[in-house]
Design a protein around this motif. Structure first.
Motif, PDB file in Angstrom:
ATOM      1  N   ASP A  16      43.092  15.590 -17.339  1.00 14.86           N
ATOM      2  CA  ASP A  16      43.811  14.605 -18.152  1.00 14.86           C
ATOM      3  C   ASP A  16      43.599  13.188 -17.621  1.00 14.86           C
ATOM      4  O   ASP A  16      43.406  12.253 -18.403  1.00 14.86           O
ATOM      5  N   PHE A  20      41.641  10.199 -19.580  1.00 14.89           N
ATOM      6  CA  PHE A  20      42.307   8.914 -19.790  1.00 14.89           C
ATOM      7  C   PHE A  20      41.447   7.779 -19.240  1.00 14.89           C
ATOM      8  O   PHE A  20      41.290   6.737 -19.891  1.00 14.89           O
ATOM      9  N   LEU A  60      48.756   8.226 -13.916  1.00 19.50           N
ATOM     10  CA  LEU A  60      48.383   7.340 -15.026  1.00 19.50           C
ATOM     11  C   LEU A  60      48.763   5.899 -14.714  1.00 19.50           C
ATOM     12  O   LEU A  60      48.010   4.970 -15.002  1.00 19.50           O
ATOM     13  N   GLU A 135      47.632  10.921 -24.155  1.00 16.60           N
ATOM     14  CA  GLU A 135      48.245  11.599 -23.015  1.00 16.60           C
ATOM     15  C   GLU A 135      49.566  12.273 -23.381  1.00 16.60           C
ATOM     16  O   GLU A 135      50.141  12.971 -22.557  1.00 16.60           O
TER      17      GLU A 135
END
Length: 177
Positions: A16, A20, A60, A135
């Protein structure tokens, strides 16, 4: 942070975070660097981290902050040394599970058009779109990562959707004629 904890974090969130980074930077080379720097930052901070509650959100946030810092540094260098020449990497591929070749082609073309439209958004609209839709973060998590109020995230998503709708309508109408 122990090596085992880091490996577990990478195993659980690595795909992930890399995805991203690819969407954020638009380049595989830059995404690789950003991805590695994100996890290096975790290693640097070590035991000072408490990411047990939301490790993906934390990662993130680190990736966004590192990316913003790089863009700022690049802008300063550009002002001093002039524009740099950038080489675009090949188009990012998004794997899909699809029944027929025709549907794959249409679906791939639509994804490419949407990705291109999202990449064309100004940064202040693009980041909330990537965090919320790609996300699948909650508004509150996206607001925390971007360090802006939740209402601002909502309004930027609304504005981004309007811009995307306008852009995609134009692009799709051109394709039909």
């Amino acid at each position: 942070m122990s090596r085992e904890e880091l490996e577990l974090c990478i195993k659980q969130n690595g795909k992930d975070i890399y995805s991203f980074c690819c969407h954020l930077t638009g380049s595989r080379q830059e995404a690789d660097d950003l991805y590695q720097d994100t996890f290096l930052k975790m290693v640097e901070l070590g035991d000072r981290l408490d990411i047990q509650s939301n490790p993906k959100g934390y990662l993130l946030s680190v990736a966004v902050n590192l990316w913003r810092n790089r863009r700022r540094k690049r802008a300063v260098r550009r002002r001093i040394a002039g524009p740099e020449v950038s080489v675009e990497d090949e188009a990012l591929e998004v794997p899909s599970g699809d029944p027929s070749p025709e549907e794959r082609m249409i679906s791939g073309e639509e994804r490419r058009l949407v990705r291109k439209a999202v990449d064309g958004l100004p940064e202040k609209y693009r980041l909330p779109v990537l965090l919320f839709y790609m996300e699948e973060l909650k508004l509150s998590e996206a607001a925390e990562i971007l360090k802006i109020p939740e209402g601002t995230v909502k309004s930027r998503l609304f504005k981004a959707k309007k811009l995307l709708k306008k852009e995609l309508e134009v692009v799709l109408n051109e394709k039909r004629f």
